[in-house]
Design a protein around this motif. Structure first.
Motif, short mmCIF file in Angstrom:
data_model
loop_
_atom_site.label_atom_id
_atom_site.label_comp_id
_atom_site.label_asym_id
_atom_site.label_seq_id
_atom_site.Cartn_x
_atom_site.Cartn_y
_atom_site.Cartn_z
N UNK A 107 0.47 -11.34 2.91
CA UNK A 107 0.58 -10.23 3.86
C UNK A 107 0.37 -8.87 3.20
N UNK A 108 -0.01 -7.91 4.04
CA UNK A 108 -0.23 -6.53 3.62
C UNK A 108 0.82 -5.65 4.29
N UNK A 109 1.41 -4.76 3.50
CA UNK A 109 2.41 -3.82 3.99
C UNK A 109 1.86 -2.41 3.93
N UNK A 110 2.04 -1.66 5.02
CA UNK A 110 1.61 -0.26 5.07
C UNK A 110 2.53 0.50 6.01
N UNK A 111 2.64 1.81 5.80
CA UNK A 111 3.45 2.61 6.71
C UNK A 111 2.78 2.69 8.07
N UNK A 112 3.59 2.71 9.12
CA UNK A 112 3.06 2.68 10.48
C UNK A 112 2.17 3.89 10.79
N UNK A 113 2.41 5.01 10.11
CA UNK A 113 1.61 6.20 10.38
C UNK A 113 0.16 6.08 9.94
N UNK A 157 -7.18 15.09 5.32
CA UNK A 157 -6.71 14.98 6.71
C UNK A 157 -5.20 14.78 6.77
N UNK A 158 -4.51 15.67 7.47
CA UNK A 158 -3.08 15.62 7.72
C UNK A 158 -2.24 15.76 6.45
N UNK A 159 -2.81 16.34 5.39
CA UNK A 159 -2.04 16.63 4.20
C UNK A 159 -1.19 17.87 4.38
N UNK A 160 -0.10 17.98 3.62
CA UNK A 160 0.80 19.13 3.71
C UNK A 160 1.41 19.40 2.34
N UNK A 161 1.09 20.55 1.76
CA UNK A 161 1.63 20.90 0.44
C UNK A 161 3.14 21.02 0.48
N UNK A 208 -0.57 12.34 2.30
CA UNK A 208 -1.00 11.80 3.60
C UNK A 208 0.26 11.52 4.39
N UNK A 209 0.16 11.38 5.72
CA UNK A 209 1.38 11.27 6.53
C UNK A 209 2.15 9.97 6.37
N UNK A 210 1.50 8.93 5.89
CA UNK A 210 2.17 7.65 5.71
C UNK A 210 2.36 7.26 4.26
N UNK A 211 2.31 8.23 3.37
CA UNK A 211 2.50 7.91 1.95
C UNK A 211 3.93 7.44 1.71
N UNK A 212 4.05 6.37 0.93
CA UNK A 212 5.36 5.83 0.56
C UNK A 212 5.40 5.56 -0.93
N UNK A 213 6.62 5.42 -1.45
CA UNK A 213 6.83 5.04 -2.84
C UNK A 213 7.70 3.80 -2.88
N UNK A 241 0.84 -1.19 0.00
CA UNK A 241 0.00 0.00 0.00
C UNK A 241 0.88 1.25 0.00
N UNK A 242 0.58 2.16 -0.94
CA UNK A 242 1.29 3.44 -0.95
C UNK A 242 0.73 4.37 0.10
N UNK A 243 -0.56 4.25 0.39
CA UNK A 243 -1.22 5.00 1.46
C UNK A 243 -2.60 4.39 1.63
N UNK A 244 -3.43 4.96 2.51
CA UNK A 244 -4.65 4.25 2.89
C UNK A 244 -5.94 5.03 2.65
N UNK A 245 -5.96 5.95 1.71
CA UNK A 245 -7.25 6.53 1.34
C UNK A 245 -8.13 5.44 0.75
N UNK A 246 -9.43 5.58 0.96
CA UNK A 246 -10.38 4.50 0.68
C UNK A 246 -10.27 3.95 -0.74
#
Length: 210
Positions: free
Chosen positions: A74-80, A163-167, A132-137, A53-58
Protein backbone atom coordinates in the motif's frame (compact mmCIF):
# COMPACT_ATOMS: atom_id res chain seq x y z
CA UNK A 1 16.77 -0.03 12.49
CA UNK A 2 18.98 0.76 9.51
CA UNK A 3 18.32 3.07 6.59
CA UNK A 4 19.63 3.35 3.07
CA UNK A 5 19.72 6.73 1.36
CA UNK A 6 19.43 6.42 -2.43
CA UNK A 7 19.66 9.57 -4.59
CA UNK A 8 17.62 9.06 -7.76
CA UNK A 9 16.60 10.98 -10.84
CA UNK A 10 17.93 14.09 -12.52
CA UNK A 11 17.82 16.24 -9.39
CA UNK A 12 18.99 13.49 -7.04
CA UNK A 13 15.94 13.15 -4.83
CA UNK A 14 16.62 11.00 -1.79
CA UNK A 15 14.62 7.79 -1.61
CA UNK A 16 14.96 6.05 1.75
CA UNK A 17 14.60 2.40 2.61
CA UNK A 18 14.23 1.86 6.36
CA UNK A 19 14.62 -1.73 7.51
CA UNK A 20 14.21 -3.63 10.77
CA UNK A 21 16.31 -6.56 11.90
CA UNK A 22 13.75 -9.00 10.50
CA UNK A 23 14.32 -7.34 7.07
CA UNK A 24 10.85 -5.80 6.92
CA UNK A 25 11.18 -2.37 5.35
CA UNK A 26 9.28 0.71 4.29
CA UNK A 27 10.15 2.76 1.21
CA UNK A 28 9.93 6.52 1.61
CA UNK A 29 9.47 8.73 -1.47
CA UNK A 30 10.46 6.42 -4.36
CA UNK A 31 11.05 9.26 -6.79
CA UNK A 32 12.61 7.62 -9.84
CA UNK A 33 14.73 4.70 -11.06
CA UNK A 34 12.34 2.03 -9.88
CA UNK A 35 14.46 -0.82 -11.22
CA UNK A 36 17.47 0.45 -9.27
CA UNK A 37 15.42 0.55 -6.08
CA UNK A 38 14.06 -2.95 -6.64
CA UNK A 39 17.57 -4.28 -7.24
CA UNK A 40 18.73 -2.83 -3.92
CA UNK A 41 15.75 -4.31 -2.12
CA UNK A 42 16.48 -7.72 -3.63
CA UNK A 43 20.21 -7.52 -2.92
CA UNK A 44 19.49 -6.80 0.74
CA UNK A 45 16.76 -9.47 0.81
CA UNK A 46 14.34 -6.96 2.25
CA UNK A 47 10.59 -7.35 2.58
CA UNK A 48 8.74 -4.12 1.76
CA UNK A 49 5.60 -3.43 3.78
CA UNK A 50 4.53 -0.03 2.47
CA UNK A 51 5.41 3.12 0.55
CA UNK A 52 5.32 6.31 2.61
CA UNK A 53 5.11 9.65 0.82
CA UNK A 54 6.20 12.88 2.49
CA UNK A 55 4.53 14.85 -0.33
CA UNK A 56 3.72 14.43 -4.01
CA UNK A 57 6.01 16.59 -6.11
CA UNK A 58 7.03 14.62 -9.19
CA UNK A 59 10.60 13.96 -8.07
CA UNK A 60 9.29 12.12 -5.00
CA UNK A 61 6.67 9.91 -6.67
CA UNK A 62 7.95 8.80 -10.08
CA UNK A 63 8.63 5.18 -9.08
CA UNK A 64 5.65 4.69 -6.77
CA UNK A 65 3.64 2.44 -9.08
CA UNK A 66 6.70 0.41 -10.10
CA UNK A 67 7.47 -0.43 -6.46
CA UNK A 68 3.81 -0.86 -5.51
CA UNK A 69 3.19 -3.33 -8.34
CA UNK A 70 6.39 -5.30 -7.76
CA UNK A 71 5.61 -5.95 -4.09
CA UNK A 72 1.82 -5.44 -3.92
CA UNK A 73 2.13 -2.99 -1.04
CA UNK A 74 0.00 0.00 0.00
CA UNK A 75 0.84 3.67 -0.51
CA UNK A 76 0.29 6.29 2.18
CA UNK A 77 -0.17 10.00 1.42
CA UNK A 78 -1.78 12.99 3.10
CA UNK A 79 -5.37 13.56 2.01
CA UNK A 80 -4.56 17.10 0.83
CA UNK A 81 -2.42 15.70 -1.97
CA UNK A 82 -4.26 12.58 -3.07
CA UNK A 83 -5.27 14.18 -6.37
CA UNK A 84 -1.77 15.58 -6.91
CA UNK A 85 -0.55 12.06 -7.69
CA UNK A 86 -2.42 12.08 -11.00
CA UNK A 87 -2.29 15.82 -11.75
CA UNK A 88 0.91 16.86 -13.57
CA UNK A 89 0.23 20.53 -12.92
CA UNK A 90 -0.09 20.08 -9.17
CA UNK A 91 2.87 17.68 -8.88
CA UNK A 92 4.96 20.06 -11.03
CA UNK A 93 6.05 17.44 -13.54
CA UNK A 94 4.90 19.55 -16.50
CA UNK A 95 6.75 22.62 -15.29
CA UNK A 96 10.06 21.04 -14.36
CA UNK A 97 10.20 17.58 -15.90
CA UNK A 98 8.68 18.22 -19.31
CA UNK A 99 6.67 15.02 -18.84
CA UNK A 100 3.37 14.04 -17.29
CA UNK A 101 3.99 12.08 -14.10
CA UNK A 102 0.71 10.32 -13.31
CA UNK A 103 0.45 7.92 -10.37
CA UNK A 104 -2.58 5.89 -9.28
CA UNK A 105 -4.47 6.83 -6.14
CA UNK A 106 -2.91 6.07 -2.79
CA UNK A 107 -4.31 3.24 -0.70
CA UNK A 108 -4.37 5.11 2.63
CA UNK A 109 -5.02 8.80 3.24
CA UNK A 110 -3.40 10.48 6.21
CA UNK A 111 -5.05 13.27 8.19
CA UNK A 112 -3.76 14.86 11.39
CA UNK A 113 -0.83 14.07 13.66
CA UNK A 114 -1.14 10.45 14.73
CA UNK A 115 0.60 7.23 15.64
CA UNK A 116 0.96 4.72 12.82
CA UNK A 117 1.78 1.03 13.02
CA UNK A 118 2.83 -0.11 9.56
CA UNK A 119 4.54 -3.44 9.06
CA UNK A 120 5.56 -3.44 12.70
CA UNK A 121 7.11 0.04 12.46
CA UNK A 122 5.93 2.45 15.14
CA UNK A 123 5.78 5.84 13.45
CA UNK A 124 4.70 9.27 14.67
CA UNK A 125 3.15 11.22 11.81
CA UNK A 126 3.49 15.01 11.87
CA UNK A 127 1.74 17.33 9.47
CA UNK A 128 4.47 19.73 8.29
CA UNK A 129 2.88 21.80 5.51
CA UNK A 130 4.45 24.79 3.83
CA UNK A 131 6.54 23.33 1.04
CA UNK A 132 3.23 21.85 -0.08
CA UNK A 133 -0.16 21.62 1.66
CA UNK A 134 0.05 17.90 2.36
CA UNK A 135 3.68 17.65 3.41
CA UNK A 136 4.21 15.29 6.34
CA UNK A 137 7.15 14.00 8.37
CA UNK A 138 7.58 10.45 9.66
CA UNK A 139 9.29 10.18 13.05
CA UNK A 140 10.75 6.84 14.12
CA UNK A 141 11.29 7.56 17.81
CA UNK A 142 12.85 4.20 18.66
CA UNK A 143 15.62 4.83 16.14
CA UNK A 144 15.90 8.60 16.47
CA UNK A 145 15.16 9.25 12.80
CA UNK A 146 12.75 11.59 11.06
CA UNK A 147 11.98 11.65 7.32
CA UNK A 148 11.06 15.24 6.52
CA UNK A 149 10.78 15.33 2.73
CA UNK A 150 11.50 18.84 1.49
CA UNK A 151 10.56 20.69 4.68
CA UNK A 152 14.06 20.93 6.16
CA UNK A 153 17.53 20.48 4.70
CA UNK A 154 21.11 20.68 5.91
CA UNK A 155 21.54 24.44 6.23
CA UNK A 156 18.36 25.26 4.37
CA UNK A 157 14.58 24.84 4.16
CA UNK A 158 12.16 23.83 1.42
CA UNK A 159 11.15 26.18 -1.35
CA UNK A 160 7.72 27.72 -1.03
CA UNK A 161 7.20 29.27 -4.47
CA UNK A 162 5.46 26.21 -5.91
CA UNK A 163 1.70 25.64 -6.06
CA UNK A 164 0.09 26.27 -2.65
CA UNK A 165 3.43 26.76 -0.90
CA UNK A 166 3.66 29.06 2.14
CA UNK A 167 6.89 30.34 3.68
CA UNK A 168 5.21 31.35 6.93
CA UNK A 169 3.47 27.99 7.22
CA UNK A 170 6.70 26.11 6.55
CA UNK A 171 8.60 28.00 9.25
CA UNK A 172 5.78 27.32 11.68
CA UNK A 173 5.86 23.60 10.82
CA UNK A 174 9.60 23.40 11.33
CA UNK A 175 9.56 25.23 14.66
CA UNK A 176 6.48 23.60 16.18
CA UNK A 177 6.88 20.04 14.89
CA UNK A 178 10.51 19.34 13.97
CA UNK A 179 12.64 21.48 16.25
CA UNK A 180 10.70 20.14 19.24
CA UNK A 181 12.10 16.65 18.61
CA UNK A 182 15.11 15.45 20.63
CA UNK A 183 18.17 17.39 19.51
CA UNK A 184 20.08 14.23 18.60
CA UNK A 185 17.37 13.18 16.11
CA UNK A 186 18.84 12.44 12.68
CA UNK A 187 17.03 14.29 9.91
CA UNK A 188 16.59 12.48 6.59
CA UNK A 189 15.80 15.16 3.98
CA UNK A 190 14.48 14.84 0.46
CA UNK A 191 17.70 16.18 -1.07
CA UNK A 192 21.29 16.45 0.08
CA UNK A 193 23.05 15.04 3.15
CA UNK A 194 21.45 14.03 6.41
CA UNK A 195 21.65 16.36 9.37
CA UNK A 196 20.46 16.61 12.97
CA UNK A 197 17.92 18.71 14.80
CA UNK A 198 20.64 20.23 16.97
CA UNK A 199 22.75 21.07 13.93
CA UNK A 200 19.92 22.96 12.29
CA UNK A 201 18.97 24.74 15.49
CA UNK A 202 22.53 26.00 15.84
CA UNK A 203 23.50 26.92 12.30
CA UNK A 204 20.59 27.00 9.84
CA UNK A 205 20.43 30.64 8.67
CA UNK A 206 16.80 30.33 7.56
CA UNK A 207 15.62 29.54 11.08
CA UNK A 208 17.23 32.43 12.91
CA UNK A 209 14.98 35.22 14.09
CA UNK A 210 11.69 33.34 13.64
Amino acid sequence: MDFIQIPVGAIQENTYILAKEDLTCVVVDPGNEGDKLINIIKEKQLKPAAILLTHTHYDHIGAVDVIRDEYNIPVYVHKNEQEWLSNPEYNASIKFNGQHVVIRDADHLLDGDQELNIGGFQIQLFETPGHSPGSVSYYFADSGLVCVGDALFHGSIGRTDLYMGSHEQLLNSIHTKLLTLPEETEVLPGHGPTTTISGEMESNPFLNGF
